[in-house]
Scaffold this motif. Structure first.
Motif, PDB file in Angstrom:
ATOM      1  N   GLY A  64       0.821  -1.218   0.000  1.00 50.95           N
ATOM      2  CA  GLY A  64       0.000   0.000   0.000  1.00 50.95           C
ATOM      3  C   GLY A  64       0.848   1.259   0.000  1.00 50.95           C
ATOM      4  O   GLY A  64       0.328   2.367  -0.085  1.00 50.95           O
ATOM      5  N   TRP A  65       2.167   1.142   0.138  1.00 46.09           N
ATOM      6  CA  TRP A  65       3.106   2.271   0.027  1.00 46.09           C
ATOM      7  C   TRP A  65       4.262   1.837  -0.875  1.00 46.09           C
ATOM      8  O   TRP A  65       4.445   0.655  -1.145  1.00 46.09           O
ATOM      9  CB  TRP A  65       3.626   2.712   1.401  1.00 46.09           C
ATOM     10  N   GLY A  66       5.040   2.789  -1.330  1.00 48.37           N
ATOM     11  CA  GLY A  66       6.152   2.457  -2.228  1.00 48.37           C
ATOM     12  C   GLY A  66       5.641   2.095  -3.613  1.00 48.37           C
ATOM     13  O   GLY A  66       4.437   2.048  -3.867  1.00 48.37           O
ATOM     14  N   LEU A  67       6.589   1.847  -4.512  1.00 50.12           N
ATOM     15  CA  LEU A  67       6.228   1.603  -5.910  1.00 50.12           C
ATOM     16  C   LEU A  67       6.162   0.112  -6.225  1.00 50.12           C
ATOM     17  O   LEU A  67       6.886  -0.702  -5.631  1.00 50.12           O
ATOM     18  CB  LEU A  67       7.244   2.283  -6.831  1.00 50.12           C
ATOM     19  N   THR A  68       5.318  -0.207  -7.190  1.00 54.00           N
ATOM     20  CA  THR A  68       5.231  -1.592  -7.631  1.00 54.00           C
ATOM     21  C   THR A  68       6.476  -1.943  -8.457  1.00 54.00           C
ATOM     22  O   THR A  68       7.115  -1.058  -9.039  1.00 54.00           O
ATOM     23  CB  THR A  68       3.926  -1.817  -8.439  1.00 54.00           C
ATOM     24  N   GLY A  69       6.844  -3.199  -8.470  1.00 53.74           N
ATOM     25  CA  GLY A  69       7.974  -3.661  -9.270  1.00 53.74           C
ATOM     26  C   GLY A  69       9.298  -3.038  -8.849  1.00 53.74           C
ATOM     27  O   GLY A  69      10.195  -2.837  -9.667  1.00 53.74           O
ATOM     28  N   GLU A  70       9.420  -2.740  -7.541  1.00 51.33           N
ATOM     29  CA  GLU A  70      10.644  -2.101  -7.045  1.00 51.33           C
ATOM     30  C   GLU A  70      11.844  -3.052  -7.090  1.00 51.33           C
ATOM     31  O   GLU A  70      11.707  -4.283  -7.049  1.00 51.33           O
ATOM     32  CB  GLU A  70      10.456  -1.667  -5.579  1.00 51.33           C
TER      33      GLU A  70
END
Ligand code: FO1
Length: 325
Positions: A64-70
């Motif tokens: 729910g926080w940060g970017l996807t595919g990090e």
């Protein structure tokens, strides 16, 4: 125009519902900055970023926080140099790009409002995303031992697994509201308080001088969504914090906490039995499905919130609504 007072994940979902039912450009999100921190010299604004990433469809769906595919190369490199004491707050490689940009622009003299608008535009957002203040506000939690914790130490490092005696919003009393904040609150057709933690997400917004005065005046146009369902917080420590600070972890506890500033509280169907206690707090209760587990449910909740004040020309108060005092 609709103004939405926002924390992070719950507010981002609420905004995701609202943009399905009103034009995005009609929304101003006024966002908590009490969680903001500086890590490794980088200016990090978790709630602003969570909203930006969520509305642009690029948030990590698992956290729910940060970017996807990090990827996490920078954290790995930092761990080798400084150990886990430096890496408990996880910054993904792409997310770091946002913090580098923000930090650089602030160092050039841009305000947080300006940088936030630039980042939001780069992510394709059309709503107005505004920090509640350009001046620093820092939520600080005091433990029974007297020890003080910065918000992210409490929330992430200690996983909010400690008893809190009191909370203060450092810097809030002398913070100036962001350039549009008071004007937007004055002129909005409706002010929504998102289902965010009343103490650590909404509290810092309310602590900025001028905000509560407008809400008190416009109380009948302010609708909140309870972040407590069935006595528990859907995410984070809102339930425990409410109790630790002398309130109650219940929909009616939320109503009593926010009563000076809200005319209506949307509570979950699970809490329908508490509607009369909400009314006893002088707040009109609207019962709906509030758990935004899918975009459709978020849209339905947005419909309920927008309809909760009645149509123009219709009386707003139901028989269960009472003014306090
Ligand atoms: N939350 C965590 O539980 N662990 C983390 O390591 C973490 C890192 C992080 C980095 C950037 C960011 O924007 C948010 C991050 N969060 C992390 C979430 C953040 O602590 C909370 O969501 C909010 O501050 C509470 O609303």
């Amino acid at each position: 125009m609709i103004a939405v007072l926002c924390g992070g994940v719950g507010a981002a979902k609420m905004l995701g519902g609202l943009v399905q039912v009103v034009d995005e450009s009609e929304i101003t999100a006024i966002v908590n900055t009490g969680d903001d921190t500086v890590m490794h010299g980088l200016a990090i604004c978790p709630d602003l970023d969570t909203i930006t990433y969520t509305l642009s469809g690029s948030v990590n769906p698992e956290t729910g926080w940060g970017l996807t595919g990090e990827s996490w190369q920078a954290m790995g490199a930092l761990e080798r140099l400084g150990g886990s004491d430096r890496t408990w707050f996880r910054l993904g490689d792409r997310d770091i790009g946002t913090h580098l940009y923000r930090t650089g622009r602030l160092a050039e003299g841009a305000s947080l409002s300006e940088v936030t608008a630039e980042i939001a535009a780069a992510f394709g957002l059309r709503l107005a995303l505004v920090p509640v203040s350009d001046d620093p506000i820092r939520t600080v939690l005091t433990l029974p031992s007297g020890a003080e914790l910065a918000f992210q130490e409490y929330f992430v490092k200690l996983r909010h697994d400690v008893v809190v005696e009191s909370v203060r919003y450092e810097g809030a009393a002398r913070a100036r509201p962001g350039p549009q904040v008071i004007e937007v609150l004055e002129s909005a057709d409706l002010v929504v308080i998102a289902p965010s933690n009343p103490v650590v997400s909404i509290g810092p917004i309310l602590a900025v001088p001028g905000v509560t005065a407008v809400l008190e005046r416009r109380r009948r146009d302010v609708v909140a969504v309870s972040p407590i369902v069935g006595g528990v917080a859907l995410k984070g420590p809102a339930d425990r914090l409410l109790v630790e600070l002398g309130g109650e972890a219940s929909a009616d506890g939320v109503a009593r906490y926010l009563a000076p500033w809200i005319g209506t509280l949307v509570i979950d169907e699970l809490d329908a039995g508490l509607a009369s206690l909400v009314a006893d707090a002088g707040v009109r209760a609207v019962v709906a499905e509030t758990v935004m587990s899918t975009p459709d449910r978020a849209r339905n909740l947005a419909h309920t919130v927008l309809g909760s004040l009645g149509s123009p020309g219709q009386p707003r108060e139901s028989s269960s609504q009472r003014e306090p005092g």
